[in-house]
Write a protein that holds these residues in place. Structure first.
Motif, PDB file in Angstrom:
ATOM      1  N   LEU A  31       0.823  -1.217   0.000  1.00 36.35           N
ATOM      2  CA  LEU A  31       0.000   0.000   0.000  1.00 36.35           C
ATOM      3  C   LEU A  31       0.858   1.269   0.000  1.00 36.35           C
ATOM      4  O   LEU A  31       0.352   2.358   0.248  1.00 36.35           O
ATOM      5  N   ARG A  32       2.143   1.140  -0.316  1.00 35.02           N
ATOM      6  CA  ARG A  32       3.087   2.253  -0.191  1.00 35.02           C
ATOM      7  C   ARG A  32       2.611   3.508  -0.909  1.00 35.02           C
ATOM      8  O   ARG A  32       2.701   4.619  -0.385  1.00 35.02           O
ATOM      9  N   ARG A  33       2.039   3.345  -2.097  1.00 40.47           N
ATOM     10  CA  ARG A  33       1.601   4.515  -2.873  1.00 40.47           C
ATOM     11  C   ARG A  33       0.502   5.301  -2.160  1.00 40.47           C
ATOM     12  O   ARG A  33       0.304   6.494  -2.414  1.00 40.47           O
ATOM     13  N   ALA A  34      -0.237   4.640  -1.296  1.00 42.87           N
ATOM     14  CA  ALA A  34      -1.338   5.310  -0.577  1.00 42.87           C
ATOM     15  C   ALA A  34      -0.858   5.988   0.710  1.00 42.87           C
ATOM     16  O   ALA A  34      -1.658   6.430   1.523  1.00 42.87           O
ATOM     17  N   ARG A  35       0.457   6.103   0.884  1.00 42.69           N
ATOM     18  CA  ARG A  35       1.067   6.766   2.048  1.00 42.69           C
ATOM     19  C   ARG A  35       0.530   6.190   3.366  1.00 42.69           C
ATOM     20  O   ARG A  35      -0.117   6.892   4.156  1.00 42.69           O
ATOM     21  N   PRO A  36       0.820   4.916   3.612  1.00 42.42           N
ATOM     22  CA  PRO A  36       0.294   4.275   4.820  1.00 42.42           C
ATOM     23  C   PRO A  36       0.842   4.902   6.097  1.00 42.42           C
ATOM     24  O   PRO A  36       1.910   5.523   6.102  1.00 42.42           O
ATOM     25  N   VAL A  37       0.105   4.696   7.166  1.00 48.39           N
ATOM     26  CA  VAL A  37       0.456   5.177   8.502  1.00 48.39           C
ATOM     27  C   VAL A  37       0.709   3.929   9.348  1.00 48.39           C
ATOM     28  O   VAL A  37      -0.053   2.965   9.273  1.00 48.39           O
ATOM     29  N   LEU A  38       1.764   3.960  10.169  1.00 54.48           N
ATOM     30  CA  LEU A  38       2.099   2.765  10.959  1.00 54.48           C
ATOM     31  C   LEU A  38       1.329   2.745  12.280  1.00 54.48           C
ATOM     32  O   LEU A  38       1.373   3.715  13.040  1.00 54.48           O
ATOM     33  N   SER A  39       0.629   1.651  12.547  1.00 55.40           N
ATOM     34  CA  SER A  39       0.004   1.438  13.847  1.00 55.40           C
ATOM     35  C   SER A  39       0.959   0.607  14.702  1.00 55.40           C
ATOM     36  O   SER A  39       1.317  -0.514  14.338  1.00 55.40           O
ATOM     37  N   VAL A  40       1.369   1.172  15.833  1.00 55.70           N
ATOM     38  CA  VAL A  40       2.417   0.553  16.659  1.00 55.70           C
ATOM     39  C   VAL A  40       1.806  -0.165  17.857  1.00 55.70           C
ATOM     40  O   VAL A  40       0.945   0.389  18.560  1.00 55.70           O
ATOM     41  N   GLU A  41       2.255  -1.386  18.099  1.00 51.57           N
ATOM     42  CA  GLU A  41       1.765  -2.188  19.235  1.00 51.57           C
ATOM     43  C   GLU A  41       2.337  -1.656  20.553  1.00 51.57           C
ATOM     44  O   GLU A  41       3.556  -1.634  20.744  1.00 51.57           O
ATOM     45  N   THR A  42       1.441  -1.223  21.445  1.00 51.50           N
ATOM     46  CA  THR A  42       1.904  -0.780  22.765  1.00 51.50           C
ATOM     47  C   THR A  42       1.076  -1.412  23.882  1.00 51.50           C
ATOM     48  O   THR A  42       1.173  -0.991  25.046  1.00 51.50           O
ATOM     49  N   GLY A  43       0.219  -2.382  23.546  1.00 52.66           N
ATOM     50  CA  GLY A  43      -0.547  -3.026  24.601  1.00 52.66           C
ATOM     51  C   GLY A  43      -1.945  -3.449  24.191  1.00 52.66           C
ATOM     52  O   GLY A  43      -2.537  -4.328  24.820  1.00 52.66           O
ATOM     53  N   MET A  44      -2.493  -2.828  23.148  1.00 52.34           N
ATOM     54  CA  MET A  44      -3.850  -3.193  22.723  1.00 52.34           C
ATOM     55  C   MET A  44      -3.890  -4.626  22.183  1.00 52.34           C
ATOM     56  O   MET A  44      -4.902  -5.318  22.291  1.00 52.34           O
ATOM     57  N   GLN A  45      -2.786  -5.034  21.581  1.00 52.10           N
ATOM     58  CA  GLN A  45      -2.657  -6.401  21.062  1.00 52.10           C
ATOM     59  C   GLN A  45      -3.663  -6.726  19.963  1.00 52.10           C
ATOM     60  O   GLN A  45      -4.233  -7.812  19.901  1.00 52.10           O
ATOM     61  N   ARG A  46      -3.864  -5.730  19.087  1.00 59.42           N
ATOM     62  CA  ARG A  46      -4.590  -6.005  17.842  1.00 59.42           C
ATOM     63  C   ARG A  46      -4.270  -4.878  16.879  1.00 59.42           C
ATOM     64  O   ARG A  46      -3.992  -3.756  17.286  1.00 59.42           O
ATOM     65  N   PHE A  47      -4.310  -5.178  15.589  1.00 55.03           N
ATOM     66  CA  PHE A  47      -4.119  -4.187  14.524  1.00 55.03           C
ATOM     67  C   PHE A  47      -2.880  -3.315  14.760  1.00 55.03           C
ATOM     68  O   PHE A  47      -2.937  -2.101  14.611  1.00 55.03           O
ATOM     69  N   ALA A  48      -1.769  -3.910  15.167  1.00 55.86           N
ATOM     70  CA  ALA A  48      -0.595  -3.091  15.479  1.00 55.86           C
ATOM     71  C   ALA A  48       0.696  -3.864  15.255  1.00 55.86           C
ATOM     72  O   ALA A  48       0.735  -5.091  15.348  1.00 55.86           O
ATOM     73  N   CYS A  49       1.750  -3.099  14.971  1.00 57.26           N
ATOM     74  CA  CYS A  49       3.045  -3.658  14.578  1.00 57.26           C
ATOM     75  C   CYS A  49       3.906  -3.964  15.804  1.00 57.26           C
ATOM     76  O   CYS A  49       4.186  -3.075  16.612  1.00 57.26           O
ATOM     77  N   HIS A  83      -2.946   2.961  19.594  1.00 59.02           N
ATOM     78  CA  HIS A  83      -4.256   3.055  20.234  1.00 59.02           C
ATOM     79  C   HIS A  83      -4.013   2.883  21.730  1.00 59.02           C
ATOM     80  O   HIS A  83      -3.974   1.774  22.233  1.00 59.02           O
ATOM     81  N   ALA A  84      -3.803   4.004  22.403  1.00 59.63           N
ATOM     82  CA  ALA A  84      -3.374   3.969  23.803  1.00 59.63           C
ATOM     83  C   ALA A  84      -4.542   4.230  24.738  1.00 59.63           C
ATOM     84  O   ALA A  84      -5.417   5.033  24.444  1.00 59.63           O
ATOM     85  N   VAL A  85      -4.528   3.556  25.861  1.00 58.83           N
ATOM     86  CA  VAL A  85      -5.480   3.877  26.924  1.00 58.83           C
ATOM     87  C   VAL A  85      -4.783   4.285  28.218  1.00 58.83           C
ATOM     88  O   VAL A  85      -5.432   4.709  29.165  1.00 58.83           O
ATOM     89  N   THR A  86      -3.458   4.171  28.247  1.00 60.73           N
ATOM     90  CA  THR A  86      -2.706   4.581  29.437  1.00 60.73           C
ATOM     91  C   THR A  86      -1.511   5.456  29.023  1.00 60.73           C
ATOM     92  O   THR A  86      -1.044   5.394  27.883  1.00 60.73           O
ATOM     93  N   ALA A  87      -1.016   6.220  30.008  1.00 61.38           N
ATOM     94  CA  ALA A  87       0.159   7.051  29.774  1.00 61.38           C
ATOM     95  C   ALA A  87       1.372   6.183  29.444  1.00 61.38           C
ATOM     96  O   ALA A  87       2.221   6.553  28.622  1.00 61.38           O
ATOM     97  N   ALA A  88       1.448   5.003  30.052  1.00 59.68           N
ATOM     98  CA  ALA A  88       2.588   4.117  29.802  1.00 59.68           C
ATOM     99  C   ALA A  88       2.631   3.683  28.335  1.00 59.68           C
ATOM    100  O   ALA A  88       3.709   3.544  27.750  1.00 59.68           O
ATOM    101  N   GLN A  89       1.468   3.493  27.744  1.00 57.11           N
ATOM    102  CA  GLN A  89       1.434   3.091  26.328  1.00 57.11           C
ATOM    103  C   GLN A  89       1.916   4.226  25.422  1.00 57.11           C
ATOM    104  O   GLN A  89       2.575   3.984  24.412  1.00 57.11           O
ATOM    105  N   VAL A  90       1.575   5.453  25.794  1.00 56.69           N
ATOM    106  CA  VAL A  90       2.069   6.597  25.020  1.00 56.69           C
ATOM    107  C   VAL A  90       3.596   6.671  25.126  1.00 56.69           C
ATOM    108  O   VAL A  90       4.299   6.866  24.127  1.00 56.69           O
ATOM    109  N   ARG A  91       4.109   6.485  26.351  1.00 58.48           N
ATOM    110  CA  ARG A  91       5.568   6.503  26.537  1.00 58.48           C
ATOM    111  C   ARG A  91       6.227   5.400  25.705  1.00 58.48           C
ATOM    112  O   ARG A  91       7.287   5.599  25.122  1.00 58.48           O
ATOM    113  N   ARG A  92       5.580   4.267  25.642  1.00 58.85           N
ATOM    114  CA  ARG A  92       6.116   3.145  24.862  1.00 58.85           C
ATOM    115  C   ARG A  92       6.218   3.533  23.371  1.00 58.85           C
ATOM    116  O   ARG A  92       7.214   3.230  22.714  1.00 58.85           O
TER     117      ARG A  92
END
Ligand SMILES: *Cc1c(COP(=O)(O)O)cnc(C)c1O
Length: 309
Positions: A111-129, A149-158
């Motif tokens: 999907l490179r041409r569509a300028r994808p955005v990376l979803s990063v795994e920080t604890g949600m454990q779905r749809f993330a790298c 997709h963060a629900v805690t401050a620790a996930q944002v720090r991650r």
């Protein structure tokens, strides 16, 4: 769930604007407006143009949502979508002006041409790298933006630990983290916060009676009760309501009707407010033992929608 013919849902788009202005003002960073699930039932085709000048872009679950709300045609603002099940063709995303979220190198490349955005795994454990694949995905997709997709401050720090040094645009905060300055990063991504207080759901009393001992299925016993034409087949559950400015309760919910406690002044035809005024999404959510988001999508779907202007 079916809508009830007797329930009316009033959406105050001016209030949505005020909410977005408030979020933008307090956070001091651009707002990516979450309009998935038809803007939590408020109507994405109406909400998006009403706030387009206040936001940087939009976030939806699926490509189909972006298309059916006409987000690009109506606003000219970029959209991010999350669903992994939409299309494997970058052209479909480009045509809709939607940037897909990706979380593996293969899909990032595809999907490179569509300028994808990376979803990063920080604890949600779905749809993330997962952390070990971030490098490969960033390279494969030539990615310049990442979120979690963060629900805690620790996930944002991650998130910041994992990709903070990559010169990416970063965002993490939904409604729950807006008050946390360190969660705001380069943008915030609220849904609920834009919609709270903007919806009034009401339905008239169709019967009012004096109680004569235990009533209904559950044998509730009140001095005076009324009946409304919304029930659990319409998504209703027992909880707070407002009648003629007084706080009352939905006592017992049947299939297509419900009992409410009323006062001596309340009459057939008077409105029972199920959401709005002093009845907040959070208060109903506590009574229903669910989230304010679920309350919004349930109550906005309960009747026919109209817009205040
Ligand atoms: C739905 C969603 C949000 C918004 O959530 P609220 O709690 O309603 O603000 C933010 N980010 C992602 C990734 C979402 O899926």
């Amino acid at each position: 769930m079916h809508p009830s013919l007797h329930v009316s849902v009033a959406v105050d788009l001016a209030r949505v604007r005020v909410n977005v202005e408030h979020v933008a003002g307090t956070c001091g960073v651009p707002v990516i407006a979450v309009v998935k699930a038809d803007a939590y039932g408020l109507g994405a085709d109406r909400v998006a143009p009403a706030i387009a000048d206040l936001v940087e872009g939009f976030y939806v679950f699926s490509l189909a949502e972006a298309a059916s709300a006409g987000l690009w045609e109506r606003t000219g603002k970029p959209v991010i979508s999350l669903s992994p099940a939409d299309s494997d063709d970058a052209g479909d995303y480009l045509a809709a002006h939607v940037r897909p979220a990706v979380w593996c190198a293969d899909r990032a490349a595809l999907l490179r041409r569509a300028r994808p955005v990376l979803s990063v795994e920080t604890g949600m454990q779905r749809f993330a790298c997962p952390p070990e694949q971030i490098n490969a995905a960033l390279m494969a997709g030539e990615i310049d933006e990442a979120f979690t997709h963060a629900v805690t401050a620790a996930q944002v720090r991650r998130l910041v630990e994992l990709v903070g040094d990559r010169k990416l645009k970063l965002h993490a905060a939904g409604t729950a983290l807006l008050d946390l300055p360190e969660a705001r990063l380069d943008a915030v991504r609220p849904g609920l916060a834009m919609y709270q207080g903007a919806v009034t759901v009401l339905t008239p009393l169709v019967e009012v009676r004096m109680g004569k001992g235990p009533a209904g299925y559950t044998g509730f016993d009140v001095v005076r009760h009324g009946v409304i034409l919304a029930g659990y087949s319409n998504g209703l559950r027992p909880g707070p309501c407002l009648i003629n400015g007084r706080r009352q309760r939905v006592l017992e919910v049947g299939m297509q009707s419900a009992f409410v406690e009323v006062s001596f002044q309340d009459r057939v035809g008077d409105d029972v407010v199920l959401l709005g005024g002093s009845i907040t999404e959070s208060e109903v959510a506590a009574a229903w033992e669910t989230t304010p988001q679920q309350v919004l999508v349930t109550l906005t779907a309960m009747g026919s929608r109209r817009y205040l202007d």
